[in-house]
Design a protein around this motif. Sequence first.
Motif, mmCIF file in Angstrom:
data_model
loop_
_atom_site.group_PDB
_atom_site.id
_atom_site.type_symbol
_atom_site.label_atom_id
_atom_site.label_comp_id
_atom_site.label_asym_id
_atom_site.label_seq_id
_atom_site.Cartn_x
_atom_site.Cartn_y
_atom_site.Cartn_z
ATOM 1 N N PRO A 173 11.726 -4.241 -7.741
ATOM 2 C CA PRO A 173 12.771 -5.126 -8.455
ATOM 3 C C PRO A 173 14.111 -5.655 -7.719
ATOM 4 N N GLN A 174 14.594 -5.102 -7.061
ATOM 5 C CA GLN A 174 15.699 -5.670 -6.328
ATOM 6 C C GLN A 174 15.234 -6.634 -5.319
ATOM 7 N N TYR A 175 14.192 -6.798 -4.887
ATOM 8 C CA TYR A 175 13.624 -7.912 -4.056
ATOM 9 C C TYR A 175 12.584 -8.804 -4.907
ATOM 10 N N GLY A 176 12.346 -8.463 -6.084
ATOM 11 C CA GLY A 176 11.368 -9.722 -6.728
ATOM 12 C C GLY A 176 10.220 -9.463 -6.192
ATOM 13 N N LEU A 177 9.741 -8.070 -6.217
ATOM 14 C CA LEU A 177 8.253 -8.225 -5.539
ATOM 15 C C LEU A 177 7.207 -7.856 -6.729
ATOM 16 N N ASP A 178 7.745 -8.152 -7.950
ATOM 17 C CA ASP A 178 6.820 -7.976 -9.217
ATOM 18 C C ASP A 178 5.401 -8.600 -9.282
ATOM 19 N N GLY A 179 5.528 -9.368 -8.694
ATOM 20 C CA GLY A 179 4.189 -10.140 -8.435
ATOM 21 C C GLY A 179 2.881 -9.565 -7.315
ATOM 22 N N MET A 180 3.672 -8.714 -6.820
ATOM 23 C CA MET A 180 2.569 -7.932 -5.814
ATOM 24 C C MET A 180 2.242 -6.737 -6.428
ATOM 25 N N VAL A 210 0.701 -1.211 -0.046
ATOM 26 C CA VAL A 210 0.092 -0.029 -0.077
ATOM 27 C C VAL A 210 1.047 1.245 0.056
ATOM 28 N N GLY A 211 0.765 1.938 -1.001
ATOM 29 C CA GLY A 211 1.597 3.291 -1.419
ATOM 30 C C GLY A 211 0.859 4.356 -1.086
ATOM 31 N N ILE A 212 1.803 5.503 -1.531
ATOM 32 C CA ILE A 212 0.965 6.863 -1.138
ATOM 33 C C ILE A 212 0.787 7.419 -2.589
ATOM 34 N N GLU A 213 0.869 8.810 -2.711
ATOM 35 C CA GLU A 213 0.534 9.297 -3.941
ATOM 36 C C GLU A 213 1.425 8.968 -5.253
ATOM 37 N N PRO A 214 1.081 8.832 -6.235
ATOM 38 C CA PRO A 214 1.785 8.353 -7.527
ATOM 39 C C PRO A 214 3.052 9.211 -7.796
ATOM 40 N N ALA A 215 2.732 10.474 -7.605
ATOM 41 C CA ALA A 215 3.698 11.367 -7.856
ATOM 42 C C ALA A 215 5.141 11.506 -6.934
ATOM 43 N N ALA A 216 4.686 10.745 -5.744
ATOM 44 C CA ALA A 216 5.675 11.209 -4.601
ATOM 45 C C ALA A 216 7.047 10.541 -4.735
ATOM 46 N N GLU A 274 9.127 8.715 -2.753
ATOM 47 C CA GLU A 274 9.252 7.466 -2.308
ATOM 48 C C GLU A 274 8.484 6.480 -3.471
ATOM 49 N N THR A 275 7.288 6.884 -3.800
ATOM 50 C CA THR A 275 6.716 6.024 -4.577
ATOM 51 C C THR A 275 7.582 5.593 -5.831
ATOM 52 N N LYS A 276 8.400 6.492 -6.335
ATOM 53 C CA LYS A 276 9.278 6.182 -7.341
ATOM 54 C C LYS A 276 10.349 5.415 -7.031
ATOM 55 N N VAL A 277 11.022 5.450 -5.732
ATOM 56 C CA VAL A 277 11.934 4.636 -5.177
ATOM 57 C C VAL A 277 11.418 3.298 -4.963
ATOM 58 N N VAL A 278 10.291 3.153 -4.431
ATOM 59 C CA VAL A 278 9.760 1.747 -4.186
ATOM 60 C C VAL A 278 9.642 1.040 -5.801
ATOM 61 N N GLN A 279 8.981 1.657 -6.670
ATOM 62 C CA GLN A 279 8.706 1.319 -7.814
ATOM 63 C C GLN A 279 10.042 0.860 -8.643
ATOM 64 N N ASP A 280 10.969 1.770 -8.645
ATOM 65 C CA ASP A 280 11.984 1.485 -9.480
ATOM 66 C C ASP A 280 13.148 0.937 -8.796
ATOM 67 N N GLN A 281 13.304 0.705 -7.398
ATOM 68 C CA GLN A 281 14.249 0.160 -6.581
ATOM 69 C C GLN A 281 13.931 -0.989 -5.892
ATOM 70 N N VAL A 282 13.238 -0.864 -5.025
ATOM 71 C CA VAL A 282 12.716 -1.837 -3.953
ATOM 72 C C VAL A 282 12.128 -3.039 -4.640
#
Length: 329
Positions: free
Chosen positions: A198-205, A180-186, A188-196
């Motif tokens: 893919p690095q932790y293989g959470l694409d299925g979530m 559960v994230g926050i605003e699309p333009a935030a 942190e949203t970009k960090v989670v989408q682009d870094q967290v």
Amino acid sequence: MKRTSTPRTSTPRTSTPRNRTPRTRTPRTRRVLAAAALAATTALGLSACMPPGYYGASGTVDNGDQKSMHVVVFNGWDEDTAASYLWKHVLEQQGYDVQLTNSDVAPAYTGLASGDYDVVFDTWLPNTHKEYMDTYGKDLTDLGAWNEQASLELAVPEYSDIDSIDELKAKASDFGNRIVGIEPAAGETKVVQDQVIPQYGLDGMDFVTSSTPAMLADLKAAIAKHQDVVVTLWRPHWAYDAFPIKDLEDPKGALGKNEEIHTIAKKDFGDDFPQASKWMEDFEMDSDTLYSLENALVNSGAKTSEYPAITAKWASEHQDYVDSLTSTK
């Protein structure tokens, strides 16, 4: 991160000299001029009796700074709300007129760079807002960090049986297969989408983004039902005082290192507000003090219209700290 305010830019009008032929003023012309004069007189009378906090007053305060200051506040960033209302109170006690305008992050930086806004108190560096500073930094002034204890986090209830992000993939179903994230333009949203992810293989979530209030509502509801939930969060935030939650360890460092919260102003802020600029350069606020004000404001159930009175009450209870913000060092 509720309402979006898009700053406007104005185009200077140029005047071309013209040969003018004397004209006779007709009765209609005289009526129009009389109406304009009446409107101007009325506006002058209104401006003379505007209450403190009215933005748009011209002139300067006793220390020579411009009287009117326009502060932009990031939607949904509660530490920004707290810092902005604090400075609104402090500055108005010094004779300034301060307007707060809520905005999403991207248009806020555009408005600062163009001079439509004067200052924002919630730029996270070196990571979260790096992209905006890279784009607009040449037209901005960094007045320094006021909190050096900031970090981006993925948080879960204390009762959840995972302690690290690298355990999340195997337990995804326990968490409804979503983050559960926050605003699309935030940032942190970009960090989670682009870094967290893919690095932790959470694409299925599913990475669900909407708003900070919606994320907090999901967190509150899940805890009330003793359900697992994982949310994007950050420190400092009042949620750590309000809910039994814990941060997931980030062994890959995907969320980045701890950050600082900076005050960023328009390029010529120091010319318009030399004294306020010095005060803000010296501004410091530790996380415990910030949590206290955040709780009084955004975690109190109060309406936004009540925030100035709440801030004034909080300030009276922390008078030594508040006085230090405008003391000569």
